[in-house]
Design a protein around this motif. Structure first.
Motif, PDB file in Angstrom:
ATOM      1  N   VAL A   1       0.867  -0.644   0.072  1.00  0.00           N
ATOM      2  CA  VAL A   1      -0.178   0.006  -0.069  1.00  0.00           C
ATOM      3  C   VAL A   1       0.747   1.598  -0.098  1.00  0.00           C
ATOM      4  CG1 VAL A   1      -1.926  -0.520   0.779  1.00  0.00           C
ATOM      5  CG2 VAL A   1      -0.715  -0.365   2.268  1.00  0.00           C
ATOM      6  N   LEU A   2       2.037   1.190   0.679  1.00  0.00           N
ATOM      7  CA  LEU A   2       2.873   2.677   0.659  1.00  0.00           C
ATOM      8  C   LEU A   2       3.116   2.988  -0.756  1.00  0.00           C
ATOM      9  CD1 LEU A   2       5.353   1.661   4.054  1.00  0.00           C
ATOM     10  CD2 LEU A   2       3.334   3.350   3.848  1.00  0.00           C
ATOM     11  N   GLY A   3       2.738   4.459  -0.662  1.00  0.00           N
ATOM     12  CA  GLY A   3       3.238   5.183  -1.914  1.00  0.00           C
ATOM     13  C   GLY A   3       2.336   5.044  -3.000  1.00  0.00           C
ATOM     14  N   SER A   4       1.324   4.318  -2.639  1.00  0.00           N
ATOM     15  CA  SER A   4      -0.615   4.127  -3.288  1.00  0.00           C
ATOM     16  C   SER A   4      -1.379   4.735  -2.649  1.00  0.00           C
ATOM     17  CB  SER A   4      -0.383   2.724  -3.556  1.00  0.00           C
ATOM     18  OG  SER A   4      -0.937   2.346  -2.679  1.00  0.00           O
ATOM     19  N   GLU A   5      -2.272   5.094  -3.449  1.00  0.00           N
ATOM     20  CA  GLU A   5      -3.755   4.995  -2.712  1.00  0.00           C
ATOM     21  C   GLU A   5      -4.457   4.567  -2.623  1.00  0.00           C
ATOM     22  OE1 GLU A   5      -4.755   8.529  -3.388  1.00  0.00           O
ATOM     23  OE2 GLU A   5      -2.384   8.854  -4.079  1.00  0.00           O
ATOM     24  N   LYS A   6      -4.268   2.973  -2.432  1.00  0.00           N
ATOM     25  CA  LYS A   6      -4.526   2.101  -1.804  1.00  0.00           C
ATOM     26  C   LYS A   6      -5.607   1.901  -0.684  1.00  0.00           C
ATOM     27  CE  LYS A   6      -3.090  -1.445  -4.670  1.00  0.00           C
ATOM     28  NZ  LYS A   6      -1.452  -2.248  -4.896  1.00  0.00           N
ATOM     29  N   TYR A   7      -6.192   2.177   0.062  1.00  0.00           N
ATOM     30  CA  TYR A   7      -7.268   1.602   0.972  1.00  0.00           C
ATOM     31  C   TYR A   7      -7.086   3.444   1.830  1.00  0.00           C
ATOM     32  CZ  TYR A   7      -7.485  -2.696  -0.207  1.00  0.00           C
ATOM     33  OH  TYR A   7      -7.873  -3.882  -0.481  1.00  0.00           O
ATOM     34  N   LEU A   8      -6.812   4.617   1.153  1.00  0.00           N
ATOM     35  CA  LEU A   8      -6.118   5.446   1.461  1.00  0.00           C
ATOM     36  C   LEU A   8      -7.586   6.026   2.191  1.00  0.00           C
ATOM     37  CD1 LEU A   8      -3.359   6.940   2.265  1.00  0.00           C
ATOM     38  CD2 LEU A   8      -4.000   8.592   0.303  1.00  0.00           C
ATOM     39  N   THR A   9      -7.024   6.808   3.301  1.00  0.00           N
ATOM     40  CA  THR A   9      -8.671   7.480   4.107  1.00  0.00           C
ATOM     41  C   THR A   9      -8.092   8.520   5.230  1.00  0.00           C
ATOM     42  OG1 THR A   9     -10.551   7.839   5.080  1.00  0.00           O
ATOM     43  CG2 THR A   9      -9.266   5.529   5.543  1.00  0.00           C
ATOM     44  N   ASP A  10      -9.270   9.399   5.847  1.00  0.00           N
ATOM     45  CA  ASP A  10      -8.963  10.238   6.972  1.00  0.00           C
ATOM     46  C   ASP A  10      -9.808  10.162   7.681  1.00  0.00           C
ATOM     47  OD1 ASP A  10     -10.986  11.453   5.680  1.00  0.00           O
ATOM     48  OD2 ASP A  10     -10.132  13.679   5.510  1.00  0.00           O
ATOM     49  N   PHE A  11     -10.885   9.453   7.102  1.00  0.00           N
ATOM     50  CA  PHE A  11     -12.167   8.328   8.231  1.00  0.00           C
ATOM     51  C   PHE A  11     -13.153   9.747   8.088  1.00  0.00           C
ATOM     52  CE2 PHE A  11      -8.952   5.624   9.644  1.00  0.00           C
ATOM     53  CZ  PHE A  11      -9.817   4.459   8.723  1.00  0.00           C
ATOM     54  N   ASN A  12     -12.772  10.315   7.108  1.00  0.00           N
ATOM     55  CA  ASN A  12     -13.747  12.373   7.608  1.00  0.00           C
ATOM     56  C   ASN A  12     -13.918  12.805   8.633  1.00  0.00           C
ATOM     57  OD1 ASN A  12     -15.070  11.756   4.671  1.00  0.00           O
ATOM     58  ND2 ASN A  12     -16.502  10.221   5.786  1.00  0.00           N
ATOM     59  N   ILE A  13     -12.291  12.759   9.036  1.00  0.00           N
ATOM     60  CA  ILE A  13     -11.989  13.563  10.311  1.00  0.00           C
ATOM     61  C   ILE A  13     -11.182  14.259  10.692  1.00  0.00           C
ATOM     62  CG2 ILE A  13     -10.968  13.901  12.525  1.00  0.00           C
ATOM     63  CD1 ILE A  13     -11.143  11.044  12.459  1.00  0.00           C
ATOM     64  N   PRO A  14     -11.919  15.972  10.079  1.00  0.00           N
ATOM     65  CA  PRO A  14     -10.201  17.333   9.945  1.00  0.00           C
ATOM     66  C   PRO A  14      -9.267  17.497  10.292  1.00  0.00           C
ATOM     67  CG  PRO A  14     -13.474  18.051   9.709  1.00  0.00           C
ATOM     68  CD  PRO A  14     -12.583  16.495  10.906  1.00  0.00           C
ATOM     69  N   ASN A  15      -8.128  17.569   9.738  1.00  0.00           N
ATOM     70  CA  ASN A  15      -6.933  18.220   9.892  1.00  0.00           C
ATOM     71  C   ASN A  15      -6.455  17.153  10.467  1.00  0.00           C
ATOM     72  OD1 ASN A  15      -7.425  20.056   9.624  1.00  0.00           O
ATOM     73  ND2 ASN A  15      -8.633  21.097  11.602  1.00  0.00           N
ATOM     74  N   ARG A  16      -6.886  15.291  10.535  1.00  0.00           N
ATOM     75  CA  ARG A  16      -6.530  14.502  10.217  1.00  0.00           C
ATOM     76  C   ARG A  16      -5.856  13.631   9.188  1.00  0.00           C
ATOM     77  NH1 ARG A  16      -4.772  11.681  15.241  1.00  0.00           N
ATOM     78  NH2 ARG A  16      -5.397   9.283  14.495  1.00  0.00           N
ATOM     79  N   PRO A  17      -4.395  13.334   9.283  1.00  0.00           N
ATOM     80  CA  PRO A  17      -3.725  12.777   7.902  1.00  0.00           C
ATOM     81  C   PRO A  17      -3.922  11.709   7.760  1.00  0.00           C
ATOM     82  CG  PRO A  17      -2.058  13.270  10.316  1.00  0.00           C
ATOM     83  CD  PRO A  17      -3.108  13.277  10.703  1.00  0.00           C
ATOM     84  N   LYS A  18      -3.847  11.589   6.699  1.00  0.00           N
ATOM     85  CA  LYS A  18      -4.961  10.436   5.486  1.00  0.00           C
ATOM     86  C   LYS A  18      -3.389   8.630   6.153  1.00  0.00           C
ATOM     87  CE  LYS A  18      -7.382  12.052   1.704  1.00  0.00           C
ATOM     88  NZ  LYS A  18      -7.903  11.722   0.390  1.00  0.00           N
ATOM     89  N   CYS A  19      -4.423   8.151   6.076  1.00  0.00           N
ATOM     90  CA  CYS A  19      -4.200   6.616   6.287  1.00  0.00           C
ATOM     91  C   CYS A  19      -4.630   5.461   5.312  1.00  0.00           C
ATOM     92  CB  CYS A  19      -4.128   6.327   7.652  1.00  0.00           C
ATOM     93  SG  CYS A  19      -5.430   5.413   8.123  1.00  0.00           S
ATOM     94  N   HIS A  20      -3.461   4.260   5.136  1.00  0.00           N
ATOM     95  CA  HIS A  20      -3.968   2.963   4.201  1.00  0.00           C
ATOM     96  C   HIS A  20      -5.568   2.618   5.906  1.00  0.00           C
ATOM     97  CE1 HIS A  20      -1.634   3.923   1.495  1.00  0.00           C
ATOM     98  NE2 HIS A  20      -0.800   4.364   2.004  1.00  0.00           N
ATOM     99  N   ALA A  21      -6.209   1.757   5.254  1.00  0.00           N
ATOM    100  CA  ALA A  21      -7.303   1.381   6.249  1.00  0.00           C
ATOM    101  C   ALA A  21      -7.825   0.134   5.613  1.00  0.00           C
ATOM    102  CB  ALA A  21      -8.537   2.412   5.937  1.00  0.00           C
ATOM    103  N   ILE A  22      -6.596  -1.162   5.494  1.00  0.00           N
ATOM    104  CA  ILE A  22      -7.079  -2.000   4.781  1.00  0.00           C
ATOM    105  C   ILE A  22      -8.395  -3.009   5.478  1.00  0.00           C
ATOM    106  CG2 ILE A  22      -5.578  -4.397   4.454  1.00  0.00           C
ATOM    107  CD1 ILE A  22      -3.566  -1.680   5.256  1.00  0.00           C
ATOM    108  N   PRO A  23      -9.233  -3.314   4.546  1.00  0.00           N
ATOM    109  CA  PRO A  23     -10.536  -4.189   5.108  1.00  0.00           C
ATOM    110  C   PRO A  23      -9.679  -5.749   5.975  1.00  0.00           C
ATOM    111  CG  PRO A  23     -10.923  -3.528   2.750  1.00  0.00           C
ATOM    112  CD  PRO A  23      -9.521  -2.838   3.957  1.00  0.00           C
ATOM    113  N   ILE A  24     -10.853  -6.027   7.238  1.00  0.00           N
ATOM    114  CA  ILE A  24     -10.015  -7.560   7.308  1.00  0.00           C
ATOM    115  C   ILE A  24     -10.158  -8.197   6.566  1.00  0.00           C
ATOM    116  CG2 ILE A  24     -10.730  -9.031   9.609  1.00  0.00           C
ATOM    117  CD1 ILE A  24     -11.284  -7.113  11.333  1.00  0.00           C
ATOM    118  N   ASN A  25     -11.163  -8.536   5.766  1.00  0.00           N
ATOM    119  CA  ASN A  25     -11.929  -9.362   5.338  1.00  0.00           C
ATOM    120  C   ASN A  25     -10.339  -9.683   3.688  1.00  0.00           C
ATOM    121  OD1 ASN A  25     -12.613  -7.681   3.907  1.00  0.00           O
ATOM    122  ND2 ASN A  25     -13.072  -8.899   2.119  1.00  0.00           N
TER     123      ASN A  25
END
Length: 169
Positions: A131-155
């Motif tokens: 995932v690093l260096g890609s847009e895969k699963y990138l999100t800020d969880f709609n939290i203002p001023n929170r840095p984006k992270c990769h959130a990989i689903p459990i499945n």
């Protein structure tokens, strides 16, 4: 998914380690948790959970666990020369494995542990290279001023037993 139970001594010593992590960070003036704005008690709870999750993975992989404090983004554990980063979360509706682009290293294994203390669930892992260096699963969880992270689903996580028995890689 693998379940591991910690005994009372293991819960106590990992709790002490989690406390030490928070207080040492405060003493040294280190920022905590990628913009995390929670209370001191929330930081303590998350640090204890993280320390417990590290022990859980070490027990499962049958490797030495060291109680470390303030080691930055160095590996939490090392298994056959592979660097492991352990991520813990309390149960929620949509748990996912979080990998933060800033401070994460390509080629490390990230493992998700769900904290239902004294029982912990190891849900699987992913190589950060995926995932690093890609847009895969990138999100800020709609939290203002929170840095984006990769959130990989459990499945989508690779079962931890494939790492343990050497079938992965």
């Amino acid at each position: 998914m693998i379940e591991i139970k910690l005994d009372l001594y293991e819960l106590m010593i990992t709790s002490q380690n989690g406390l030490m992590r928070v207080y040492e960070s405060m003493r040294l003036g280190h920022d905590w948790g990628h913009g995390f704005k929670g209370s001191l008690n929330e930081k303590i709870a998350k640090s204890i959970s993280g320390s417990q999750a590290e022990l859980v993975v070490a027990k499962y992989l049958q490797i030495e666990h060291t109680y470390h404090v303030n080691h930055g983004n160095n590996a939490d554990l090392i298994f056959h020369d592979t660097h492991l980063q352990i991520r813990s979360q309390l149960p929620k509706k949509n748990n996912s494995l979080i990998i933060r682009p800033q401070g994460s290293k390509v080629g490390e294994i990230y493992i998700l542990v769900i904290d239902k203390a004294p029982i912990f669930e190891i849900h699987g892992f992913v190589n950060s290279t995926y995932v690093l260096g890609s847009e895969k699963y990138l999100t800020d969880f709609n939290i203002p001023n929170r840095p984006k992270c990769h959130a990989i689903p459990i499945n989508l996580l690779t079962p931890i037993d494939l790492l343990k028995n050497g079938a992965w890689n």
